[in-house]
Design a protein around this motif. Structure first.
Motif, short mmCIF file in Angstrom:
data_model
loop_
_atom_site.label_atom_id
_atom_site.label_comp_id
_atom_site.label_asym_id
_atom_site.label_seq_id
_atom_site.Cartn_x
_atom_site.Cartn_y
_atom_site.Cartn_z
N HIS A 75 -26.39 -17.12 49.07
CA HIS A 75 -27.49 -17.62 49.89
C HIS A 75 -26.99 -18.48 51.05
N ASP A 76 -25.91 -19.20 50.82
CA ASP A 76 -25.36 -20.05 51.88
C ASP A 76 -24.87 -19.23 53.07
N ASP A 77 -24.51 -17.97 52.81
CA ASP A 77 -23.96 -17.13 53.88
C ASP A 77 -25.03 -16.36 54.64
N TYR A 78 -26.23 -16.30 54.08
CA TYR A 78 -27.27 -15.44 54.67
C TYR A 78 -27.52 -15.76 56.15
N SER A 79 -27.76 -17.03 56.46
CA SER A 79 -28.10 -17.40 57.84
C SER A 79 -26.93 -17.15 58.79
N LYS A 80 -25.70 -17.17 58.27
CA LYS A 80 -24.53 -16.93 59.10
C LYS A 80 -24.38 -15.44 59.41
N LEU A 81 -24.80 -14.59 58.48
CA LEU A 81 -24.55 -13.16 58.61
C LEU A 81 -25.69 -12.39 59.27
N ILE A 82 -26.92 -12.83 59.04
CA ILE A 82 -28.06 -12.00 59.42
C ILE A 82 -28.12 -11.72 60.92
N ASN A 83 -27.63 -12.63 61.74
CA ASN A 83 -27.63 -12.41 63.20
C ASN A 83 -26.24 -12.16 63.77
N ASN A 84 -25.27 -12.05 62.88
CA ASN A 84 -23.90 -11.78 63.30
C ASN A 84 -23.72 -10.28 63.46
N PRO A 85 -23.32 -9.79 64.63
CA PRO A 85 -23.21 -8.34 64.84
C PRO A 85 -22.22 -7.67 63.89
N GLY A 95 -21.63 -8.97 60.74
CA GLY A 95 -21.99 -9.28 59.36
C GLY A 95 -23.37 -8.83 58.94
N LYS A 96 -24.25 -8.58 59.89
CA LYS A 96 -25.64 -8.24 59.56
C LYS A 96 -25.73 -6.84 58.95
N PRO A 97 -26.85 -6.55 58.29
CA PRO A 97 -27.01 -5.22 57.69
C PRO A 97 -27.07 -4.13 58.76
#
Length: 238
Positions: free
Chosen positions: A139-149, A151-153
């Motif tokens: 959960h700590d990584d979610y905000s870092k990844l979701i908008n990272n080109p 790291g995001k899905p």
């Protein structure tokens, strides 16, 4: 070994350690200790926390040890009352508006491999269905990844969070989750001497589990003796 054989082997194992000085374990106590040893055995063999530092599938022996508790499961699509096919459960408490929840099997214990079934419209306008890589995140990584080109899905990568016996699968915009394919280690069936429920792990592991149970019993006995001895010392000091 049957569960009764394991009980006999457990008692014989204690007999090697001056059994006259040890308490007489009752059947329900032996069942509890055998199940503790079984759980400990599975976790050690899976994670490599053992003397040989070999994890699950690292050697043929390790594969054989756990083969009976490795399970495949497919969480398929849900059909509503009207017969319409829906993606796995959507909910108002998801962390992402596109996310879908999937309830894990009741006997789920440790994840081995996971793929998510997806559907999306390709560049040529055709609908593409696939099973894609599913990345476990915290959960700590979610905000870092979701908008990272990086790291995001994407159409070839779904993000996955754990939540209260469920997984939360997060796809990119335009991608629908259709199902969830997992391979996992299930919780072993509880050994019961009273009800004649045998250990379901490979036969070659049974003596190792009994040996571990004897060690657990001896550790418990010695721990109580140490505590009693310390209490005597404290009383003398008082």
């Amino acid at each position: 070994m049957t569960s009764q054989d394991m009980e006999i082997a457990f008692k014989q194992g204690l007999d090697k350690f001056d059994s006259l000085n040890y308490p007489d374990f009752q059947t329900d106590q032996i069942e509890l200790i055998l199940n503790q040893a079984q759980d400990q055995f599975v976790k050690q063999r899976y994670g490599g926390n053992n003397l040989k530092k070999q994890s699950f599938e690292e050697t043929q022996k390790r594969t054989e040890d756990l083969k009976n508790v490795v399970v495949n499961s497919v969480v398929t699509t849900v059909i509503n009352a009207e017969g319409a096919v829906l993606a796995p459960t959507s909910a108002t408490d998801n962390i992402n508006t596109l996310a879908r929840f999937v309830t894990l099997p009741n006997n789920y214990w440790i994840m081995i491999q996971e793929l998510t079934g997806v559907s999306y419209v390709g560049c040529n306008g055709a609908t593409i269905t696939d099973r894609v890589f599913t990345k476990a995140i915290q959960h700590d990584d979610y905000s870092k990844l979701i908008n990272n080109p990086f790291g995001k899905p994407t159409e070839s990568k779904i993000l996955r969070l754990m939540e209260n016996g469920r997984v939360e699968l997060i796809p990119p915009t335009g991608t629908t989750i259709t199902d969830y394919h997992i391979r996992y280690i299930k919780e072993p069936v509880r050994i019961s001497i009273t009800n004649s429920v045998n250990c379901e792990l490979s036969e070659m592991t049974h003596q190792e589990i009994v040996n571990a149970a004897v060690s657990i019993a001896l550790e418990g006995i010695e721990s109580r003796r140490t505590q009693g001895f310390e209490q005597v010392i404290q009383n003398k000091q008082e």
